[in-house]
Design an enzyme around this catalytic site. Structure first.
Site, PDB file in Angstrom:
ATOM      1  N   GLU A 320      12.651  26.649 -31.017  1.00 21.47           N
ATOM      2  CA  GLU A 320      13.039  27.315 -32.297  1.00 21.47           C
ATOM      3  C   GLU A 320      12.418  26.568 -33.534  1.00 21.47           C
ATOM      4  O   GLU A 320      12.252  27.217 -34.499  1.00 21.47           O
ATOM      5  CB  GLU A 320      14.550  27.391 -32.247  1.00 21.47           C
ATOM      6  CG  GLU A 320      14.776  28.622 -33.529  1.00 21.47           C
ATOM      7  CD  GLU A 320      16.186  29.079 -33.339  1.00 21.47           C
ATOM      8  OE1 GLU A 320      16.467  30.342 -32.771  1.00 21.47           O
ATOM      9  OE2 GLU A 320      17.360  28.447 -33.695  1.00 21.47           O
ATOM     10  N   HIS A 351      15.426  20.882  -4.877  1.00 16.45           N
ATOM     11  CA  HIS A 351      15.453  21.605  -3.702  1.00 16.45           C
ATOM     12  C   HIS A 351      15.188  23.166  -4.296  1.00 16.45           C
ATOM     13  O   HIS A 351      15.515  24.059  -3.586  1.00 16.45           O
ATOM     14  CB  HIS A 351      17.078  21.829  -3.117  1.00 16.45           C
ATOM     15  CG  HIS A 351      17.445  20.595  -2.716  1.00 16.45           C
ATOM     16  ND1 HIS A 351      17.179  19.767  -1.415  1.00 16.45           N
ATOM     17  CD2 HIS A 351      18.073  19.136  -3.422  1.00 16.45           C
ATOM     18  CE1 HIS A 351      17.659  18.652  -1.150  1.00 16.45           C
ATOM     19  NE2 HIS A 351      18.316  18.402  -2.255  1.00 16.45           N
ATOM     20  N   LYS A 470      15.668  40.188 -34.813  1.00 18.82           N
ATOM     21  CA  LYS A 470      17.075  40.665 -35.235  1.00 18.82           C
ATOM     22  C   LYS A 470      16.757  42.047 -36.025  1.00 18.82           C
ATOM     23  O   LYS A 470      17.546  42.948 -35.716  1.00 18.82           O
ATOM     24  CB  LYS A 470      17.787  39.743 -35.846  1.00 18.82           C
ATOM     25  CG  LYS A 470      18.381  38.788 -35.175  1.00 18.82           C
ATOM     26  CD  LYS A 470      19.166  37.581 -35.982  1.00 18.82           C
ATOM     27  CE  LYS A 470      19.602  36.390 -35.216  1.00 18.82           C
ATOM     28  NZ  LYS A 470      20.076  35.301 -36.161  1.00 18.82           N
TER      29      LYS A 470
END
Length: 499
Positions: A320, A351, A470
């Site tokens: 960001e 794993h 937004k």
């Protein structure tokens, strides 16, 4: 090309609480110093001083950058000689003296926030919870809710009680739609047992840079904690936003975290030699991998379970801040800036995605984070010894995979056993994870991000892409809710119609 040779010389920077080994980056100290001379701006020391004094300019948003002051003159724990609203709230809740509307002591605290109001506090609370030094007073559980879809509330609400739960509403602007959506659901949930007036008076704390918005919401002034508008959200865990950490470990240990960060601040600002400065070295090594080696991603690989939330925190802190295509004075950039940050808990990653790292086709660089020793108070001697052995097991695996990623393994007659190597990595390590060393680690990464930002000429303290997204979401929501009729594109329109 398989390297098959270890680093010719150990390259290590040691400080009081944090150490960096960059032996597997393929650069000598002399080469790193030469690269620093090419890349660091001439006024770099002046810029560091500005940052330390809270005078560095966030030019696009018209304010200064003051998060470092939270570790010095604006320290929330030490303000008023330790007698202030922040510490009093922590003391009251952790002692069991904060009573809900029906007279029952608060047992659970739910932090409702998103981004910087969630990732840092959650990471710190999880990493440091064992260091609480006042556990005999009152047991307090801390929970975190951030997602706008309500999924986290769905999991938390069944295990808490409105009468014994306090909510922290954490939002710099106090207008973040994700946070308020969760708050609105909580307001419905408390109704069978509490009125909204009771809830606000006894079960809510507001943390924000917008005092007026907290007052308008109905939070009593004594339950409001503010922080400066010049503290960026992703740099705010040191401020009042860090309240959940203090509620998890107590003000004393929270203060030690701030002290550890302050020690790293001093190291960063006062150490001129880039080959002896951990944040500056991290920044330059990252820059070299991005620009000279064209590596577009960094894996964050903590080898201590207490740091499992560090990769997610680092995604916001780095991506960001430095995921930008224009300079702070609005000039387009033609060279890449911040890399993709990803990763996971190292022992589990072995794993899962380590197979690709060792034998896949893609270039990457990685930061391994290791804790060399671990105390295990509260257990029998036998259990303590077993836990220490597990820590040694984790460290040995950390060192082995880091070594293999750099050196590779040459096996011409057996392609399945061929490891290409030449993946540059850092090792950040501490003798023990403590509030001091945790604070130093996070502050080092903050300063790395700052340093890369000034080299690229970008503003690391705004997020225009986030804001644009937004605004687009608001328009779509209005159409979904039927408040407006608007056409977007065939795909989006089809989903809206189906909803």
């Amino acid at each position: 090309m398989v390297n098959n040779k270890p680093a010719s010389k150990q390259q290590t920077i040691e400080t009081e609480f944090l150490n960096l080994d960059y032996s597997f980056q393929g650069l000598t100290s002399a080469q790193l110093k030469q690269y620093a001379a090419q890349k660091l701006p001439k006024n770099f020391n002046q810029l560091k001083q500005q940052l330390a004094k809270g005078e560095y300019k966030n030019k696009t948003e018209g304010r200064t950058v003051s998060h470092m002051l939270n570790r010095s003159i604006h320290n929330v724990v030490k303000a008023g000689n330790g007698k202030n609203r922040f510490t009093e709230i922590v003391r009251t809740l952790r002692s069991g003296k904060w009573l809900g509307a029906t007279g029952k002591p608060i047992q659970n605290v739910v932090n409702i926030g998103v981004g910087g109001s969630d990732l840092g506090p959650m990471m710190g609370s999880f990493a440091l919870k064992e260091f609480a030094d006042d556990n005999t007073l009152h047991h307090l559980n801390t929970h975190f809710v951030s997602s706008m879809d309500g999924g986290q509330l769905y999991a938390v609400l069944p295990i808490i009680d409105p009468e014994t739960t306090l909510f922290i509403i954490a939002s710099k602007s106090f207008g973040t739609i994700d946070t308020l959506a969760n708050v609105n659901t909580v307001k419905e949930w408390i109704k069978p047992k509490l009125t909204e007036k009771q809830w606000l008076a006894n079960h809510v704390i507001g943390v924000s840079a917008n005092n007026q918005a907290m007052t308008d919401f109905g939070i009593p002034p004594a339950q409001q904690i503010s922080f400066a508008d010049s503290v960026g959200g992703r740099f705010s865990l040191w401020s009042a936003i860090g309240l959940p950490i203090a509620l998890t470990v107590g003000s004393n240990q929270f203060s030690k975290m701030l002290d550890g960060a302050k020690a790293m601040d001093d190291h960063f600002v006062q150490t001129d030699d880039p080959t002896q400065n951990i944040p500056t070295a991290l920044a330059l090594l990252g820059l070299y991998n991005r620009e000279e080696r064209q590596i577009n991603n960094v894996a964050i690989l903590p080898y201590d379970g207490r740091l499992r939330y560090l990769p997610s925190y680092m995604q916001q802190l780095d991506m960001e801040s430095n995921g930008k295509q224009a300079t702070h004075d609005n000039q387009p950039l033609k060279t890449p800036t911040g890399p993709i940050i990803w990763g996971g808990f190292g022992p589990n990653g072995q794993h899962a995605f380590f197979q690709h790292l060792h034998q896949g086709w893609d270039k990457f660089t990685a930061d391994f984070i290791a804790v060399l020793h671990r105390q295990a108070p509260g257990f029998t001697t036998e259990v303590q010894n077993a836990l220490r052995e597990q820590q040694r097991l984790a460290v040995s695996n950390c060192l082995a995979h880091r070594k293999l990623m750099w050196e590779g393994f040459n096996s011409p007659q057996d392609p399945r056993n061929e490891y290409i190597g030449n993946h540059p990595t850092n090792l950040l390590y501490v003798d023990e994870l403590t509030p001091h060393s945790f604070g130093a680690l996070i502050a080092a990464y903050e300063h790395k991000v700052f340093t890369q930002g000034v080299i690229w000429g970008i503003n690391s303290f705004d997020q225009p892409g986030v804001e644009k997204g937004k605004h687009c979401a608001v328009d779509i929501l209005k159409t979904i809710d039927g408040h407006e009729t608007q056409s977007f594109d065939p795909s989006t329109d089809a989903i809206i119609k189906r909803m």
